[in-house]
Motif scaffolding. Sequence first.
Motif, PDB file in Angstrom:
ATOM      1  N   LEU A 227       0.857  -1.189   0.000  1.00 19.92           N
ATOM      2  CA  LEU A 227       0.000   0.000   0.000  1.00 19.92           C
ATOM      3  C   LEU A 227       0.889   1.233   0.000  1.00 19.92           C
ATOM      4  CD1 LEU A 227      -3.000   1.049   0.313  1.00 19.92           C
ATOM      5  CD2 LEU A 227      -2.476   1.244   2.767  1.00 19.92           C
ATOM      6  N   ALA A 228       0.664   2.142  -0.969  1.00 21.47           N
ATOM      7  CA  ALA A 228       1.498   3.337  -1.104  1.00 21.47           C
ATOM      8  C   ALA A 228       0.662   4.593  -0.913  1.00 21.47           C
ATOM      9  CB  ALA A 228       2.167   3.359  -2.478  1.00 21.47           C
ATOM     10  N   LEU A 229       1.284   5.604  -0.285  1.00 16.74           N
ATOM     11  CA  LEU A 229       0.632   6.884  -0.039  1.00 16.74           C
ATOM     12  C   LEU A 229       1.531   8.011  -0.525  1.00 16.74           C
ATOM     13  CD1 LEU A 229      -0.647   4.898   2.170  1.00 16.74           C
ATOM     14  CD2 LEU A 229      -1.097   6.967   3.500  1.00 16.74           C
ATOM     15  N   ASP A 230       0.906   9.101  -0.988  1.00 14.22           N
ATOM     16  CA  ASP A 230       1.693  10.280  -1.381  1.00 14.22           C
ATOM     17  C   ASP A 230       0.896  11.563  -1.218  1.00 14.22           C
ATOM     18  OD1 ASP A 230       4.043  11.616  -2.752  1.00 14.22           O
ATOM     19  OD2 ASP A 230       2.367  12.248  -4.008  1.00 14.22           O
ATOM     20  N   THR A 231       1.563  12.576  -0.635  1.00 10.14           N
ATOM     21  CA  THR A 231       1.011  13.940  -0.564  1.00 10.14           C
ATOM     22  C   THR A 231       2.144  14.937  -0.812  1.00 10.14           C
ATOM     23  OG1 THR A 231       1.334  13.952   1.852  1.00 10.14           O
ATOM     24  CG2 THR A 231      -0.857  13.363   1.052  1.00 10.14           C
TER      25      THR A 231
ATOM     26  N   GLN B 120      -6.379  15.668  -7.238  1.00 10.41           N
ATOM     27  CA  GLN B 120      -5.502  16.825  -7.396  1.00 10.41           C
ATOM     28  C   GLN B 120      -6.056  17.954  -6.537  1.00 10.41           C
ATOM     29  OE1 GLN B 120      -4.410  17.576 -11.424  1.00 10.41           O
ATOM     30  NE2 GLN B 120      -3.402  19.534 -10.967  1.00 10.41           N
ATOM     31  N   ALA B 121      -5.418  18.166  -5.385  1.00 14.37           N
ATOM     32  CA  ALA B 121      -5.895  19.164  -4.431  1.00 14.37           C
ATOM     33  C   ALA B 121      -4.711  19.702  -3.636  1.00 14.37           C
ATOM     34  CB  ALA B 121      -6.918  18.549  -3.483  1.00 14.37           C
ATOM     35  N   GLU B 122      -4.626  21.003  -3.529  1.00 15.30           N
ATOM     36  CA  GLU B 122      -3.519  21.625  -2.812  1.00 15.30           C
ATOM     37  C   GLU B 122      -3.679  21.527  -1.299  1.00 15.30           C
ATOM     38  OE1 GLU B 122      -0.783  22.873  -3.985  1.00 15.30           O
ATOM     39  OE2 GLU B 122      -1.201  22.857  -6.132  1.00 15.30           O
ATOM     40  N   ARG B 123      -4.918  21.377  -0.825  1.00 12.18           N
ATOM     41  CA  ARG B 123      -5.178  21.392   0.609  1.00 12.18           C
ATOM     42  C   ARG B 123      -5.979  20.173   1.041  1.00 12.18           C
ATOM     43  NH1 ARG B 123      -6.951  27.778   1.407  1.00 12.18           N
ATOM     44  NH2 ARG B 123      -5.030  28.700   0.560  1.00 12.18           N
ATOM     45  N   ASP B 124      -6.196  20.093   2.360  1.00 10.51           N
ATOM     46  CA  ASP B 124      -7.028  19.041   2.961  1.00 10.51           C
ATOM     47  C   ASP B 124      -6.467  17.644   2.786  1.00 10.51           C
ATOM     48  OD1 ASP B 124      -8.859  20.921   3.836  1.00 10.51           O
ATOM     49  OD2 ASP B 124     -10.115  20.746   2.053  1.00 10.51           O
ATOM     50  N   HIS B 125      -5.157  17.506   2.569  1.00  9.72           N
ATOM     51  CA  HIS B 125      -4.566  16.177   2.431  1.00  9.72           C
ATOM     52  C   HIS B 125      -4.779  15.346   3.692  1.00  9.72           C
ATOM     53  CE1 HIS B 125      -1.554  17.591  -0.906  1.00  9.72           C
ATOM     54  NE2 HIS B 125      -2.803  17.600  -1.290  1.00  9.72           N
ATOM     55  N   THR B 126      -4.638  15.971   4.841  1.00 10.59           N
ATOM     56  CA  THR B 126      -4.789  15.249   6.107  1.00 10.59           C
ATOM     57  C   THR B 126      -6.186  14.666   6.229  1.00 10.59           C
ATOM     58  OG1 THR B 126      -3.198  16.738   7.168  1.00 10.59           O
ATOM     59  CG2 THR B 126      -4.603  15.444   8.614  1.00 10.59           C
TER      60      THR B 126
ATOM     61  N   MET C 222       4.234  -1.280   3.400  1.00 12.68           N
ATOM     62  CA  MET C 222       3.709  -0.005   2.938  1.00 12.68           C
ATOM     63  C   MET C 222       4.831   0.744   2.238  1.00 12.68           C
ATOM     64  SD  MET C 222       1.142   1.290   5.960  1.00 12.68           S
ATOM     65  CE  MET C 222       0.436   2.505   4.820  1.00 12.68           C
ATOM     66  N   ALA C 223       4.458   1.718   1.416  1.00 11.64           N
ATOM     67  CA  ALA C 223       5.450   2.537   0.721  1.00 11.64           C
ATOM     68  C   ALA C 223       5.001   3.988   0.763  1.00 11.64           C
ATOM     69  CB  ALA C 223       5.611   2.078  -0.730  1.00 11.64           C
ATOM     70  N   VAL C 224       5.979   4.881   0.719  1.00  4.74           N
ATOM     71  CA  VAL C 224       5.658   6.310   0.783  1.00  4.74           C
ATOM     72  C   VAL C 224       6.777   7.100   0.126  1.00  4.74           C
ATOM     73  CG1 VAL C 224       6.787   6.692   3.026  1.00  4.74           C
ATOM     74  CG2 VAL C 224       4.869   8.151   2.343  1.00  4.74           C
ATOM     75  N   SER C 225       6.439   8.256  -0.394  1.00  3.92           N
ATOM     76  CA  SER C 225       7.463   9.146  -0.931  1.00  3.92           C
ATOM     77  C   SER C 225       8.322   9.659   0.215  1.00  3.92           C
ATOM     78  CB  SER C 225       6.804  10.319  -1.655  1.00  3.92           C
ATOM     79  OG  SER C 225       7.756  11.314  -1.949  1.00  3.92           O
ATOM     80  N   ARG C 226       9.631   9.466   0.116  1.00  2.73           N
ATOM     81  CA  ARG C 226      10.558   9.962   1.130  1.00  2.73           C
ATOM     82  C   ARG C 226      10.976  11.397   0.844  1.00  2.73           C
ATOM     83  NH1 ARG C 226      15.186  10.336  -1.587  1.00  2.73           N
ATOM     84  NH2 ARG C 226      15.889   8.714  -3.029  1.00  2.73           N
ATOM     85  N   GLY C 227      10.594  11.908  -0.322  1.00  2.00           N
ATOM     86  CA  GLY C 227      11.013  13.228  -0.741  1.00  2.00           C
ATOM     87  C   GLY C 227      12.023  13.121  -1.862  1.00  2.00           C
ATOM     88  N   PRO C 228      12.557  14.254  -2.284  1.00  2.00           N
ATOM     89  CA  PRO C 228      12.322  15.585  -1.750  1.00  2.00           C
ATOM     90  C   PRO C 228      10.956  16.133  -2.148  1.00  2.00           C
ATOM     91  CG  PRO C 228      13.682  15.724  -3.710  1.00  2.00           C
ATOM     92  CD  PRO C 228      13.498  14.257  -3.428  1.00  2.00           C
ATOM     93  N   GLY C 229      10.598  17.243  -1.500  1.00  2.00           N
ATOM     94  CA  GLY C 229       9.324  17.866  -1.787  1.00  2.00           C
ATOM     95  C   GLY C 229       8.938  18.823  -0.680  1.00  2.00           C
ATOM     96  N   SER C 230       7.698  19.253  -0.715  1.00  2.00           N
ATOM     97  CA  SER C 230       7.159  20.167   0.288  1.00  2.00           C
ATOM     98  C   SER C 230       7.322  19.590   1.693  1.00  2.00           C
ATOM     99  CB  SER C 230       5.677  20.401  -0.003  1.00  2.00           C
ATOM    100  OG  SER C 230       4.976  20.799   1.143  1.00  2.00           O
ATOM    101  N   PHE C 231       7.864  20.389   2.609  1.00  2.00           N
ATOM    102  CA  PHE C 231       8.045  19.918   3.984  1.00  2.00           C
ATOM    103  C   PHE C 231       6.716  19.415   4.551  1.00  2.00           C
ATOM    104  CE2 PHE C 231      12.052  22.463   5.406  1.00  2.00           C
ATOM    105  CZ  PHE C 231      12.697  22.060   4.256  1.00  2.00           C
TER     106      PHE C 231
ATOM    107  N   GLY D 163       3.876  18.627   2.943  1.00  3.65           N
ATOM    108  CA  GLY D 163       3.339  17.507   2.192  1.00  3.65           C
ATOM    109  C   GLY D 163       4.002  16.195   2.551  1.00  3.65           C
ATOM    110  N   LEU D 164       5.316  16.202   2.651  1.00  2.00           N
ATOM    111  CA  LEU D 164       6.036  14.980   3.007  1.00  2.00           C
ATOM    112  C   LEU D 164       5.641  14.490   4.393  1.00  2.00           C
ATOM    113  CD1 LEU D 164       9.670  15.707   1.727  1.00  2.00           C
ATOM    114  CD2 LEU D 164       7.990  14.144   0.739  1.00  2.00           C
TER     115      LEU D 164
END
Length: 233
Positions: free
Chosen positions: A4-8, A29-35, A59-68, A70-71
């Motif tokens: 299972l993978a997640l990304d924000t 595709q949404a800039e807000r309300d990820h939580t 599980m898998a997840v983006s480790r970055g780089p990216g928005s502090f 969002g990560l």
Amino acid sequence: MKILALDTTSGACSVALLSNGQLIERFIQAERDHTRRLLPMVDEVLTEAGMKLAELDAMAVSRGPGSFTGLRIAISCVQGLAFSVDLPVVPVSSLAALALGARRAHPEWGRSPVAAMLDARMQQVYWGVYSAESPNDSLITEAVQNPDQVVLSLKEAALPAPVYGAGPGLHYEAFEQAPLAEVDLTSLIRAGDIAQLAIPLWERGTAVSAEQLEPAYLRNEITWKKRQKIRSQ
């Protein structure tokens, strides 16, 4: 394998379940309300698959780089879920996932290298270059730099032509001078691509425990190294 993978990481929120080659995904595709969105999306995906969290292999997840921010959202969520049922976690490069998604969207690019770019703000981008043969490993060390430096690095690198570009970080005017055959600024990171990349990483043995999971900010790492150098002088 069931993962299972997640990304924000950027301007999207996505969850994907890859189970024995079959992919179930939710993408918004949404800039807000990820939580607020993330856990209901996890429930939807697991329910559609008829599976419980404890039945996963990892599980898998983006480790970055990216928005502090969002990560942190996705990583914190994965840590909580993985810890609750004692699942290992596979950290995946957000840039590698961006490149893989762009390659999937552009079959005409073939097996050529893809330069993935995310806007790092402050007139800088996070970037790396990924091949079809080794999609998890950047041909140039992942970095955060200003666009002029990136263009110079691309010109000096011995990359097999043509090279394509993907990601919203390519909006800077300086990239008009980059040796890129074609660019797609609309490319976004999807959890399905993170899940696909996690499989070979799992086989390499790169999974970590929920407690060991840490984001790769790049900018913070560079600052820390500079401070360490100053202190040692």
